[in-house]
Design a protein around this motif. Structure first.
Motif, mmCIF file in Angstrom:
data_model
loop_
_atom_site.group_PDB
_atom_site.id
_atom_site.type_symbol
_atom_site.label_atom_id
_atom_site.label_comp_id
_atom_site.label_asym_id
_atom_site.label_seq_id
_atom_site.Cartn_x
_atom_site.Cartn_y
_atom_site.Cartn_z
ATOM 1 N N GLY A 213 40.864 56.306 31.777
ATOM 2 C CA GLY A 213 40.890 54.847 32.446
ATOM 3 C C GLY A 213 42.047 54.274 32.304
ATOM 4 N N ASN A 214 42.408 53.219 32.543
ATOM 5 C CA ASN A 214 43.563 52.331 32.108
ATOM 6 C C ASN A 214 43.958 52.852 30.550
ATOM 7 O OD1 ASN A 214 45.197 50.668 33.238
ATOM 8 N ND2 ASN A 214 43.727 49.114 33.793
ATOM 9 N N GLY A 215 43.026 52.992 29.521
ATOM 10 C CA GLY A 215 42.871 53.447 28.518
ATOM 11 C C GLY A 215 42.467 54.718 28.534
ATOM 12 N N ASN A 285 50.629 50.883 36.914
ATOM 13 C CA ASN A 285 49.937 51.555 36.281
ATOM 14 C C ASN A 285 48.526 52.015 36.441
ATOM 15 O OD1 ASN A 285 49.148 48.803 36.509
ATOM 16 N ND2 ASN A 285 47.542 48.971 34.810
ATOM 17 N N ASP A 286 48.520 51.854 37.978
ATOM 18 C CA ASP A 286 47.121 52.221 38.529
ATOM 19 C C ASP A 286 47.202 53.540 39.229
ATOM 20 O OD1 ASP A 286 45.031 52.015 40.693
ATOM 21 O OD2 ASP A 286 44.720 50.136 39.848
ATOM 22 N N MET A 287 46.265 54.323 38.833
ATOM 23 C CA MET A 287 46.304 55.777 39.561
ATOM 24 C C MET A 287 46.257 55.968 40.877
ATOM 25 S SD MET A 287 46.894 58.824 38.327
ATOM 26 C CE MET A 287 46.755 59.121 36.843
ATOM 27 N N ARG A 288 45.260 54.862 41.460
ATOM 28 C CA ARG A 288 44.941 54.786 42.758
ATOM 29 C C ARG A 288 46.269 54.810 43.730
ATOM 30 N NH1 ARG A 288 39.897 51.130 42.476
ATOM 31 N NH2 ARG A 288 41.427 50.494 40.792
ATOM 32 N N GLU A 291 48.527 57.624 43.455
ATOM 33 C CA GLU A 291 48.045 58.749 44.155
ATOM 34 C C GLU A 291 48.418 58.506 45.570
ATOM 35 O OE1 GLU A 291 44.086 59.796 43.943
ATOM 36 O OE2 GLU A 291 44.087 60.209 41.723
ATOM 37 N N GLY A 330 35.209 57.297 32.484
ATOM 38 C CA GLY A 330 36.472 56.345 32.728
ATOM 39 C C GLY A 330 36.687 56.225 34.130
ATOM 40 N N GLY A 331 37.488 55.066 34.623
ATOM 41 C CA GLY A 331 37.762 55.010 36.025
ATOM 42 C C GLY A 331 38.349 56.152 36.759
ATOM 43 N N ILE A 332 39.275 56.751 36.233
ATOM 44 C CA ILE A 332 40.259 57.981 36.642
ATOM 45 C C ILE A 332 39.149 59.088 36.565
ATOM 46 C CG2 ILE A 332 41.952 59.443 36.387
ATOM 47 C CD1 ILE A 332 43.568 57.019 35.417
ATOM 48 N N ASN A 335 36.125 59.138 39.071
ATOM 49 C CA ASN A 335 36.705 58.833 40.533
ATOM 50 C C ASN A 335 37.568 59.731 41.161
ATOM 51 O OD1 ASN A 335 34.838 56.413 41.083
ATOM 52 N ND2 ASN A 335 36.271 55.554 39.517
ATOM 53 N N SER A 336 38.517 60.110 40.272
ATOM 54 C CA SER A 336 39.737 60.777 41.011
ATOM 55 C C SER A 336 39.625 62.427 41.120
ATOM 56 C CB SER A 336 41.024 60.702 40.197
ATOM 57 O OG SER A 336 41.936 61.422 40.914
#
Ligand code: ADP
Length: 409
Positions: A213-215, A285-288, A291, A330-332, A335-336
């Motif tokens: 995620g962010n962490g 810092n945001d993977m979206r 990308e 985690g968020g990434i 979802n990624s």
């Protein structure tokens, strides 16, 4: 505000996750694992903002009220919830606490002595522990007599073998607490419990969980127990993160101090806030965002993230002596499609082989039928781990005889 359906149950537990200027809250009934209300207060102070949602994600009207301190936020939220759930009084409150040192291996009922111990651990987590403690104090003041339980990010890792618990520094430092604690323990605990339910044949196996995620960190788990973690003394080590550096040669820090005369505060800011994906991309810092970006720096930031994640899967598998499952969360991780695919694309030698279609739809199992290693995507739920621990202590009151802090789930 209007009451979310279904009808209000009689007893509630409240979960709190206090940051420097934020407070995440969850209100749970005594039976259901779905929260009734989740809240996030941000920029606590004169500019404070409070958002509430139902457990299904529908926005709820934000209550008017004072958001100048953590305690005021709690009072404001509870006053508003009481109009939706008359007679609302939390039966227990669970707190996320970043550091439990070496002594806390499970959720723990808070009393003055425990709080004093947690204060003593502040030098080990100076950026987070004071805020967690402020949340605890605010909740104790707002709800005197209600049992309060601390749930530690470090607790899940406390059974590491010594070699995964130490640095090669003089032993006196280990003895005073300079150890590899590991973090994200609430997330790993949740995933470990969910895995035991959804894929019981893997529960006793060698599992690597990637919380991205962010962490971001990874954890090697066998038989539901953490064997190794990529995070160490602080939540800086291991994988690169949104703004944190991940593993870095300590010689770099000596250089920054000696040659660039940077202070501890400046280095802290650099390592925690200006590094990681943000530092490498110079963009976000945001993977979206990365990308979607088309700069070479954004692409390189992703390359580095993927490379270090892949490397760490190998390290975790080596710590376990094999790998039967790799779980992304985690968020990434949840979802990624792209990041999962790229991490896995050079891990075929470990029996990892992704089914592209399953991966594209974030399916629970994203590996092929014949792959030797099962690859899974599992949403994490750290708040639920806290809510369950609080629920177990609803009857504890202030009497430790009734404290039930044994396993989370
Ligand atoms: P935190 O560690 O703060 O809880 P999260 O677990 O919510 O953070 O993860 C946030 C990260 O997840 C961000 O980098 C965000 O870009 C990333 N993320 C969320 N959804 C997607 C997506 N669909 N594709 C790629 N990255 C995503």
């Amino acid at each position: 505000m209007s009451a979310p359906t279904p009808a209000a149950p009689q007893r509630f537990v409240l979960t709190l996750n206090a940051g420097s200027s934020s407070l995440k809250m969850g209100l749970y009934g005594s039976q259901s694992d779905t929260p009734l209300v989740v809240g996030l207060a941000d920029r606590i102070g004169p500019e404070g903002v409070l958002k509430l949602k139902s457990g299904t994600g529908d926005p709820l009207p934000a209550p008017e009220g004072d958001l100048s301190t953590h305690e005021q936020v709690l009072t404001t939220v509870i006053a508003s919830l009481r109009s939706a759930y008359p007679g609302l009084d939390p039966a227990a409150i669970g707190h996320r606490v970043v550091h439990g040192g070496i002594q806390y291996t499970q959720p723990t009922l808070l009393d003055d002595a425990v709080i004093a111990e947690l204060e003593r651990l502040t030098p080990f987590a100076p950026l987070h522990q004071p805020h967690n403690l402020a949340g605890i104090r605010a909740a104790r003041h707002a709800f005197p007599g209600v049992p309060q339980v601390a749930c530690f990010d470090t607790a899940f890792h406390r059974h590491h073998p010594w070699v995964n618990d130490t640095f090669a520094l003089p032993r006196a430092l280990y003895d005073e607490g300079v150890r590899r604690y590991g973090f994200h323990g609430l997330s790993y605990d949740y995933i470990s419990g969910a895995l035991a339910q959804q894929a019981p044949h893997l529960a006793a196996a060698n599992v690597v969980v990637a919380h991205l995620g962010n962490g971001a960190s990874m954890c090697a788990i066998r038989n539901g127990k953490s064997v190794a973690s990529s995070m160490g003394f602080s939540a800086l080590d291991g994988l690169p993160m949104g703004t944190r550096c991940g593993q870095v040669d300590p010689g770099v820090l000596l250089y920054l101090m000696d040659q660039k005369a940077m202070s501890a505060a400046e280095i802290t800011e650099l390592l925690y806030k200006k590094s990681g994906l943000l530092g490498l991309s110079g963009l976000s810092n945001d993977m979206r965002t990365l990308e979607a970006a088309d700069t070479p720096e954004a692409a390189q930031a992703i390359d580095y993230f993927v490379f270090r994640c892949r490397r760490e899967v190998g390290a975790m598998a080596a710590a376990l002596g094999g790998i039967d499952a790799l779980v992304f969360t985690g968020g990434i991780g949840e979802n990624s499609r792209l990041i999962r695919e790229r991490i896995c694309e050079r891990l075929d030698w470990m029996g990892i082989e992704l089914d592209r279609q399953r991966n594209a739809r974030n399916a629970l199992v994203i590996s092929t039928e014949l792959a030797r290693t099962t690859v899974m995507v599992m949403p994490t739920d750290e708040e639920l781990v806290i809510a369950r621990a609080a629920r177990m202590n609803m009857r504890a009151g202030r009497d430790p005889q009734h404290a039930r802090c044994a396993p989370y789930a």
